[in-house]
Scaffold this motif. Structure first.
Motif, PDB file in Angstrom:
ATOM      1  N   VAL A 138     -49.094 -21.744  16.590  1.00 10.87           N
ATOM      2  CA  VAL A 138     -49.886 -21.932  17.811  1.00 10.87           C
ATOM      3  C   VAL A 138     -50.080 -23.417  18.102  1.00 10.87           C
ATOM      4  O   VAL A 138     -50.000 -23.841  19.258  1.00 10.87           O
ATOM      5  N   SER A 139     -50.289 -24.230  17.082  1.00 15.24           N
ATOM      6  CA  SER A 139     -50.500 -25.666  17.307  1.00 15.24           C
ATOM      7  C   SER A 139     -49.241 -26.360  17.822  1.00 15.24           C
ATOM      8  O   SER A 139     -49.331 -27.357  18.539  1.00 15.24           O
ATOM      9  N   GLU A 140     -48.073 -25.833  17.468  1.00 15.00           N
ATOM     10  CA  GLU A 140     -46.813 -26.420  17.923  1.00 15.00           C
ATOM     11  C   GLU A 140     -46.325 -25.841  19.255  1.00 15.00           C
ATOM     12  O   GLU A 140     -45.395 -26.368  19.860  1.00 15.00           O
ATOM     13  N   LEU A 141     -46.945 -24.780  19.697  1.00 17.66           N
ATOM     14  CA  LEU A 141     -46.504 -24.090  20.906  1.00 17.66           C
ATOM     15  C   LEU A 141     -46.534 -24.960  22.163  1.00 17.66           C
ATOM     16  O   LEU A 141     -45.592 -24.906  22.957  1.00 17.66           O
ATOM     17  N   ARG A 155     -43.658 -27.258  26.746  1.00 17.40           N
ATOM     18  CA  ARG A 155     -43.334 -28.457  27.526  1.00 17.40           C
ATOM     19  C   ARG A 155     -41.814 -28.645  27.596  1.00 17.40           C
ATOM     20  O   ARG A 155     -41.257 -28.934  28.658  1.00 17.40           O
ATOM     21  N   ALA A 156     -41.128 -28.444  26.484  1.00 14.96           N
ATOM     22  CA  ALA A 156     -39.672 -28.578  26.465  1.00 14.96           C
ATOM     23  C   ALA A 156     -39.009 -27.534  27.365  1.00 14.96           C
ATOM     24  O   ALA A 156     -38.049 -27.845  28.086  1.00 14.96           O
ATOM     25  N   ILE A 157     -39.517 -26.318  27.339  1.00 18.23           N
ATOM     26  CA  ILE A 157     -38.985 -25.259  28.202  1.00 18.23           C
ATOM     27  C   ILE A 157     -39.220 -25.599  29.667  1.00 18.23           C
ATOM     28  O   ILE A 157     -38.313 -25.492  30.494  1.00 18.23           O
ATOM     29  N   SER A 158     -40.422 -26.020  29.992  1.00 20.16           N
ATOM     30  CA  SER A 158     -40.740 -26.381  31.380  1.00 20.16           C
ATOM     31  C   SER A 158     -39.879 -27.542  31.860  1.00 20.16           C
ATOM     32  O   SER A 158     -39.376 -27.529  32.987  1.00 20.16           O
ATOM     33  N   ASP A 159     -39.716 -28.540  31.006  1.00 20.80           N
ATOM     34  CA  ASP A 159     -38.891 -29.698  31.375  1.00 20.80           C
ATOM     35  C   ASP A 159     -37.446 -29.292  31.612  1.00 20.80           C
ATOM     36  O   ASP A 159     -36.826 -29.720  32.592  1.00 20.80           O
ATOM     37  N   ALA A 160     -36.904 -28.457  30.719  1.00 18.27           N
ATOM     38  CA  ALA A 160     -35.514 -28.015  30.877  1.00 18.27           C
ATOM     39  C   ALA A 160     -35.330 -27.236  32.179  1.00 18.27           C
ATOM     40  O   ALA A 160     -34.345 -27.435  32.895  1.00 18.27           O
ATOM     41  N   ALA A 161     -36.287 -26.380  32.508  1.00 19.49           N
ATOM     42  CA  ALA A 161     -36.193 -25.606  33.752  1.00 19.49           C
ATOM     43  C   ALA A 161     -36.291 -26.529  34.965  1.00 19.49           C
ATOM     44  O   ALA A 161     -35.488 -26.417  35.902  1.00 19.49           O
ATOM     45  N   ARG A 162     -37.256 -27.440  34.935  1.00 21.46           N
ATOM     46  CA  ARG A 162     -37.459 -28.345  36.071  1.00 21.46           C
ATOM     47  C   ARG A 162     -36.257 -29.278  36.273  1.00 21.46           C
ATOM     48  O   ARG A 162     -35.880 -29.580  37.406  1.00 21.46           O
ATOM     49  N   LEU A 216     -32.431 -24.736  28.314  1.00 22.13           N
ATOM     50  CA  LEU A 216     -33.429 -23.705  28.570  1.00 22.13           C
ATOM     51  C   LEU A 216     -33.075 -22.432  27.816  1.00 22.13           C
ATOM     52  O   LEU A 216     -33.932 -21.817  27.180  1.00 22.13           O
ATOM     53  N   ARG A 217     -31.820 -22.056  27.862  1.00 21.59           N
ATOM     54  CA  ARG A 217     -31.360 -20.862  27.129  1.00 21.59           C
ATOM     55  C   ARG A 217     -31.636 -21.013  25.629  1.00 21.59           C
ATOM     56  O   ARG A 217     -32.188 -20.119  24.995  1.00 21.59           O
ATOM     57  N   ASP A 218     -31.269 -22.161  25.074  1.00 20.45           N
ATOM     58  CA  ASP A 218     -31.449 -22.389  23.635  1.00 20.45           C
ATOM     59  C   ASP A 218     -32.930 -22.418  23.252  1.00 20.45           C
ATOM     60  O   ASP A 218     -33.321 -21.841  22.234  1.00 20.45           O
ATOM     61  N   LEU A 219     -33.750 -23.073  24.045  1.00 24.70           N
ATOM     62  CA  LEU A 219     -35.185 -23.153  23.761  1.00 24.70           C
ATOM     63  C   LEU A 219     -35.844 -21.779  23.858  1.00 24.70           C
ATOM     64  O   LEU A 219     -36.695 -21.431  23.034  1.00 24.70           O
TER      65      LEU A 219
END
Length: 111
Positions: A30-33, A38-45, A52-55
């Motif tokens: 949970v602390s690393e979530l 953020r990485a997923i959002s950045d990849a999508a944006r 995004l697929r890998d994340l």
């Protein structure tokens, strides 16, 4: 899938939240979530479909392993259409938004 948790804004808890052997691991996940989200959002944006697929794939496995099945399912919904490649990221934008929302409600607390 528990639609009330998914759609009603309720906290998302691990099935292991009450397991003394898993509490620390769940808390670490949970602390690393936020970094993962953020990485997923950045990849999508930024239009990085492969990232995004890998994340999403990584989150799918980790979330499931730590007892957050509903997050794992949402990550799978992001990943699946991206596996074939050539997908317009706008077509998965709502799935990314759903995943980000679910992750924002993840808690290590037991009920």
């Amino acid at each position: 899938m528990n639609e009330s948790v998914r759609n009603m804004g309720e906290p998302v808890r691990s099935v292991f939240a009450d397991d003394p052997e898993m509490v620390e691991l769940v808390e670490l996940f949970v602390s690393e979530l936020p970094d993962r989200v953020r990485a997923i959002s950045d990849a999508a944006r930024e239009g990085r479909a492969g990232d995004l697929r890998d994340l999403a794939h990584q989150l799918k496995g980790a979330a499931g392993g730590y007892g957050f099945g509903i997050v794992s399912e949402a990550a799978a919904e992001v990943e699946a259409p991206l596996r074939s490649g050539g997908v317009d990221l706008n077509s998965v934008r709502s799935k990314v938004d759903d995943l980000v929302d679910l992750c924002s409600r993840v808690t290590a607390d037991a009920e």
